[in-house]
Motif scaffolding. Structure first.
Motif, PDB file in Angstrom:
ATOM      1  N   ILE A  25       1.091  -1.230   0.031  1.00  0.00           N
ATOM      2  CA  ILE A  25       0.153  -0.634  -0.205  1.00  0.00           C
ATOM      3  C   ILE A  25       1.238   1.379  -0.696  1.00  0.00           C
ATOM      4  O   ILE A  25       2.116   1.534   0.413  1.00  0.00           O
ATOM      5  CB  ILE A  25      -0.976  -0.132   1.033  1.00  0.00           C
ATOM      6  CG1 ILE A  25      -2.355  -0.877   1.412  1.00  0.00           C
ATOM      7  CG2 ILE A  25      -1.685   1.351   1.569  1.00  0.00           C
ATOM      8  CD1 ILE A  25      -3.100  -1.068   0.331  1.00  0.00           C
ATOM      9  N   ASN A  26       0.330   2.018  -0.616  1.00  0.00           N
ATOM     10  CA  ASN A  26       1.158   3.398  -1.021  1.00  0.00           C
ATOM     11  C   ASN A  26       0.406   4.400  -0.628  1.00  0.00           C
ATOM     12  O   ASN A  26      -0.388   4.796  -1.093  1.00  0.00           O
ATOM     13  CB  ASN A  26       1.770   3.996  -2.181  1.00  0.00           C
ATOM     14  CG  ASN A  26       3.076   3.338  -2.209  1.00  0.00           C
ATOM     15  OD1 ASN A  26       3.819   2.918  -1.557  1.00  0.00           O
ATOM     16  ND2 ASN A  26       3.120   2.820  -4.071  1.00  0.00           N
ATOM     17  N   ILE A  27       0.911   5.246   0.488  1.00  0.00           N
ATOM     18  CA  ILE A  27       0.275   6.507   0.050  1.00  0.00           C
ATOM     19  C   ILE A  27       0.928   7.593  -0.521  1.00  0.00           C
ATOM     20  O   ILE A  27       1.972   7.953  -0.043  1.00  0.00           O
ATOM     21  CB  ILE A  27       0.002   7.458   1.889  1.00  0.00           C
ATOM     22  CG1 ILE A  27      -0.615   5.927   2.650  1.00  0.00           C
ATOM     23  CG2 ILE A  27      -0.675   8.482   2.128  1.00  0.00           C
ATOM     24  CD1 ILE A  27      -2.228   4.944   2.260  1.00  0.00           C
ATOM     25  N   ARG A  28      -0.059   8.146  -1.657  1.00  0.00           N
ATOM     26  CA  ARG A  28       0.669   9.604  -2.022  1.00  0.00           C
ATOM     27  C   ARG A  28       0.156  10.637  -1.322  1.00  0.00           C
ATOM     28  O   ARG A  28      -0.908  10.904  -1.126  1.00  0.00           O
ATOM     29  CB  ARG A  28       0.461   9.291  -3.742  1.00  0.00           C
ATOM     30  CG  ARG A  28       0.742   8.109  -4.191  1.00  0.00           C
ATOM     31  CD  ARG A  28       0.466   7.387  -5.620  1.00  0.00           C
ATOM     32  NE  ARG A  28       0.663   8.467  -6.405  1.00  0.00           N
ATOM     33  CZ  ARG A  28       2.338   8.633  -7.045  1.00  0.00           C
ATOM     34  NH1 ARG A  28       2.959   7.307  -6.697  1.00  0.00           N
ATOM     35  NH2 ARG A  28       2.781   9.454  -8.567  1.00  0.00           N
ATOM     36  N   LEU A  29       0.699  11.657  -1.642  1.00  0.00           N
ATOM     37  CA  LEU A  29       0.617  12.708  -0.869  1.00  0.00           C
ATOM     38  C   LEU A  29       1.007  13.939  -1.860  1.00  0.00           C
ATOM     39  O   LEU A  29       2.289  14.206  -2.220  1.00  0.00           O
ATOM     40  CB  LEU A  29       1.242  13.139   0.401  1.00  0.00           C
ATOM     41  CG  LEU A  29       0.559  12.417   1.859  1.00  0.00           C
ATOM     42  CD1 LEU A  29       1.388  13.033   2.557  1.00  0.00           C
ATOM     43  CD2 LEU A  29      -0.769  12.870   2.016  1.00  0.00           C
ATOM     44  N   GLN A  30       0.061  14.787  -3.036  1.00  0.00           N
ATOM     45  CA  GLN A  30       1.119  15.054  -3.192  1.00  0.00           C
ATOM     46  C   GLN A  30      -0.170  16.241  -3.790  1.00  0.00           C
ATOM     47  O   GLN A  30      -1.565  16.832  -3.162  1.00  0.00           O
ATOM     48  CB  GLN A  30       0.283  14.608  -5.088  1.00  0.00           C
ATOM     49  CG  GLN A  30      -1.398  14.255  -5.143  1.00  0.00           C
ATOM     50  CD  GLN A  30      -0.987  13.661  -6.849  1.00  0.00           C
ATOM     51  OE1 GLN A  30      -0.018  13.023  -7.306  1.00  0.00           O
ATOM     52  NE2 GLN A  30      -2.686  13.546  -7.083  1.00  0.00           N
TER      53      GLN A  30
END
Length: 257
Positions: free
Chosen positions: A234-239
Motif C-alpha cells: 500500500i502506498n499513501i501518495r501525498l501530492q
C-alpha cells in the motif's frame, strides 16, 4: 586743232578718272562680297551653335524632368520606408512586451513549482519525525510516497482487517494528512497477481479507516489499485492540490499580462 586739244585732254582725264573710279568700285564690291561671305559664315556658325544650344537645353530640360520624377519617387519610397520601419519598430516593441509578460508568467509558475517542491521536502522531514526514521518515505516528481506492506497492515496478502500495527501506522498517516492540508492523499494498492479485487478491498479498508475512524476529510482521499510491477503493498501518495495550483497559475498569468 588747238581748240580741240583741251577737250581731248579733258576727255582723257575724265576717262582715266572714270576708269580708276570703276576699278575702285569693283574693289569695294569684292571687299563687300568678302565681308558678306564672312558674315554669312559667322551667321551659319551662330545658327549651328544656337541649334546645338537649343538641343542641349531640351536635353537638360528632359533630364531635369526625369530627375524631378526620380526625386519624387525617392521621397515617396523614403516615406514608405520610414512608415514601414516605424511599423516594424512597433511590432518589435509589442513582441518584446509580450515576451516580458510571458517571462513574468513563467517566473510566477516556476516560483509556485519551486514552492511546491520546497514544501514537499519540508513535509518529508516532518513526516519522518511523525512516523519515525524507519518509515518508508520518499519523494518522486514532487509527490511524497509513504509505503507499507500488506503483511504489516493486514497480516496477509488477502486479509482486509487492519492489524494493530496497521492501525497505529494509519493514525500517523492521518496526522500527516491533517497537518498538510495543501496536499491531496491517494491510497494506492499495488498488486503482482493481476487479481485487483482483493487489492481494491484492502485499499478501501485503509481509506475507510482514515475517514470514519481517524476523521480525515473524505474529499482529501482518493483510492486506486494497479499492477505493482513486481511490487506489492500500500502506498499513501501525498501530492499538491493541482486544481488549486492551476487556479493560482491562471491567476498568475492574468497578473503577468
Amino acid at each position: 586743232m588747238k581748240k580741240k586739244l583741251p577737250l581731248i585732254l579733258f576727255l582723257m582725264i575724265a576717262t582715266s578718272a572714270f576708269s580708276q573710279r570703276k576699278s575702285e568700285l569693283f574693289a569695294e564690291i569684292d571687299t563687300l562680297k568678302t565681308k558678306i561671305s564672312k558674315v554669312e559664315q559667322e551667321l551659319a556658325k551662330a545658327k549651328r551653335e544656337i541649334s546645338s544650344s537649343t538641343a542641349e537645353a531640351e536635353a537638360l530640360k528632359a533630364q531635369n524632368a526625369s530627375l524631378r520624377d526620380a526625386n519624387a519617387t525617392l521621397l515617396s519610397n523614403m516615406s514608405n520606408f520610414s512608415e514601414l520601419s516605424k511599423q516594424n519598430s512597433d511590432n518589435v516593441d509589442r513582441a518584446m512586451e509580450a515576451l516580458a509578460r510571458k517571462e513574468r508568467q513563467l517566473s510566477g509558475i516556476n516560483d509556485m513549482i519551486s514552492a511546491n517542491d520546497s514544501t514537499a521536502i519540508v513535509s518529508l522531514t516532518q513526516i519522518k519525525k511523525t512516523l519515525g526514521e524507519n518509515a518508508k518515505v520518499g519523494v518522486e516528481a514532487g509527490v511524497i510516497i509513504i509505503s507499507n506492506s500488506m503483511n504489516s497492515l493486514f497480516g496477509s496478502d488477502t486479509a482486509t482487517e487492519l492489524t494493530e500495527e496497521g492501525k497505529t501506522w494509519l493514525a500517523g498517516i492521518a496526522n500527516v494528512i491533517k497537518t498538510n492540508p495543501n496536499f491531496k492523499a491517494e491510497v494506492e494498492g499495488l498488486n503482482i497477481t493481476g487479481e485487483y479485487g482483493p487489492t481494491y478491498d484492502q485499499v478501501a479498508a485503509v481509506a475507510s479507516a482514515l475517514v470514519t475512524t481517524l476523521e480525515v476529510p473524505a474529499e482529501s482521499i482518493a483510492i486506486s489499485a494497479k499492477d505493482g510491477n513486481f511490487k506489492e503493498g500500500i502506498n499513501i501518495r501525498l501530492q499538491p492540490d493541482y486544481k488549486a495550483f492551476y487556479a493560482k497559475a491562471k491567476e498568475s498569468t492574468k497578473v503577468g499580462q
